[in-house]
Design an enzyme around this catalytic site. Structure first.
Site, PDB file in Angstrom:
ATOM      1  N   GLU A 192       0.813  -1.213   0.000  1.00 27.98           N
ATOM      2  CA  GLU A 192       0.000   0.000   0.000  1.00 27.98           C
ATOM      3  C   GLU A 192       0.848   1.264   0.000  1.00 27.98           C
ATOM      4  O   GLU A 192       1.827   1.377   0.729  1.00 27.98           O
ATOM      5  CB  GLU A 192      -0.937   0.008   1.209  1.00 27.98           C
ATOM      6  CG  GLU A 192      -1.932  -1.147   1.240  1.00 27.98           C
ATOM      7  CD  GLU A 192      -2.930  -1.120   0.093  1.00 27.98           C
ATOM      8  OE1 GLU A 192      -3.050  -0.058  -0.571  1.00 27.98           O
ATOM      9  OE2 GLU A 192      -3.585  -2.151  -0.135  1.00 27.98           O
ATOM     10  N   CYS A 210      -8.426  -1.967   7.770  1.00 31.63           N
ATOM     11  CA  CYS A 210      -7.042  -1.960   7.277  1.00 31.63           C
ATOM     12  C   CYS A 210      -6.545  -0.538   7.047  1.00 31.63           C
ATOM     13  O   CYS A 210      -5.451  -0.167   7.492  1.00 31.63           O
ATOM     14  CB  CYS A 210      -6.928  -2.786   6.000  1.00 31.63           C
ATOM     15  SG  CYS A 210      -7.064  -4.572   6.264  1.00 31.63           S
ATOM     16  N   HIS A 236      -1.355  -5.708   1.869  1.00 34.28           N
ATOM     17  CA  HIS A 236      -2.544  -6.544   1.727  1.00 34.28           C
ATOM     18  C   HIS A 236      -2.178  -7.845   1.016  1.00 34.28           C
ATOM     19  O   HIS A 236      -1.361  -7.841   0.081  1.00 34.28           O
ATOM     20  CB  HIS A 236      -3.617  -5.827   0.895  1.00 34.28           C
ATOM     21  CG  HIS A 236      -4.624  -5.099   1.727  1.00 34.28           C
ATOM     22  ND1 HIS A 236      -4.873  -3.755   1.597  1.00 34.28           N
ATOM     23  CD2 HIS A 236      -5.475  -5.544   2.696  1.00 34.28           C
ATOM     24  CE1 HIS A 236      -5.823  -3.395   2.450  1.00 34.28           C
ATOM     25  NE2 HIS A 236      -6.201  -4.464   3.130  1.00 34.28           N
TER      26      HIS A 236
END
Length: 214
Positions: free
Chosen positions: A80, A143, A166
């Site tokens: 991310e 998240c 992720h």
């Protein structure tokens, strides 16, 4: 300051396992690039997840923090780039909370960027034959909540870097969702070990393409 804090989540949304914790717990107590790895499980609950995370950071004083989460339907390891300052839950968390358009930190910045070498990690994973990409969104569920809260917290922890990764469903989970992608536990473990090693040795990211057109 030493060591790596690695976190995974408890199961949520009707699943009996969460691949993030299934893999992260395997790395607890291991050594990577000369640094001990300490694993902690986070509740899939707004607010509580950050309380547990912050307590672990205060207790362990790690030099690196990587949070890992399940992204059912994603086809690869998604490193991310950014977390945004909003909770907007499509489903309830594990305590029935379902915040909509709620700031994670009142008055906080609109977004925080990962301080991991995200493109270098993706490149290293691909070199190992592991599907990986830079992700431009961590969603708006727990998240993203954890990623934003982590990076906000690290502003007061000089020299500590952190971010979020992720991972796809495990094969056993994908079997209950016909047509959906999965990734074996051993592959995810290798990916996390690689990501940690790259992050420990490289503080400045590589200048590589990793954007998206949409």
């Amino acid at each position: 300051m030493a060591g790596v804090l690695l976190t995974g989540f408890e199961p949520f949304d009707g699943e009996t396992v969460n691949p993030s914790w299934e893999v992260v717990k395997q790395l607890d107590g291991t050594m990577i690039a000369g640094q001990p790895v300490i694993a902690r499980q986070l509740p899939c609950v707004f607010g509580e997840a950050l309380s547990v995370l912050y307590a672990a950071i205060e207790d362990l004083q790690p030099r690196l923090v990587i949070a890992v989460g399940q992204a059912g339907g994603r086809v690869d390891i998604s490193v991310e780039r950014v977390a945004i300052n909003v909770d907007d839950a499509r489903i309830p968390d594990n305590k029935g909370q379902q915040p909509v358009d709620t700031p994670i930190v009142d008055g906080g910045p609109a977004a925080w960027f990962s301080t991991l070498p995200i493109k270098a990690i993706v490149s290293a994973l691909r070199d190992r034959g592991i599907p990986a990409s830079v992700s431009q969104t961590a969603g708006t569920f727990v998240c993203n909540h954890v990623m934003y809260g982590l990076l906000h917290k690290l502003q007061e922890q000089a020299g500590v870097r952190g971010g979020f990764i992720h991972i796809p469903w495990l094969p056993a989970q994908a079997a209950a969702h016909p047509g959906e992608p999965s990734m074996a536990t051993a592959t995810v473990r290798e990916a996390l070990e690689t990501a940690i090693a790259v992050a420990l040795r490289q503080s400045v990211d590589s200048k590589l393409g990793g954007g998206a057109t949409h």
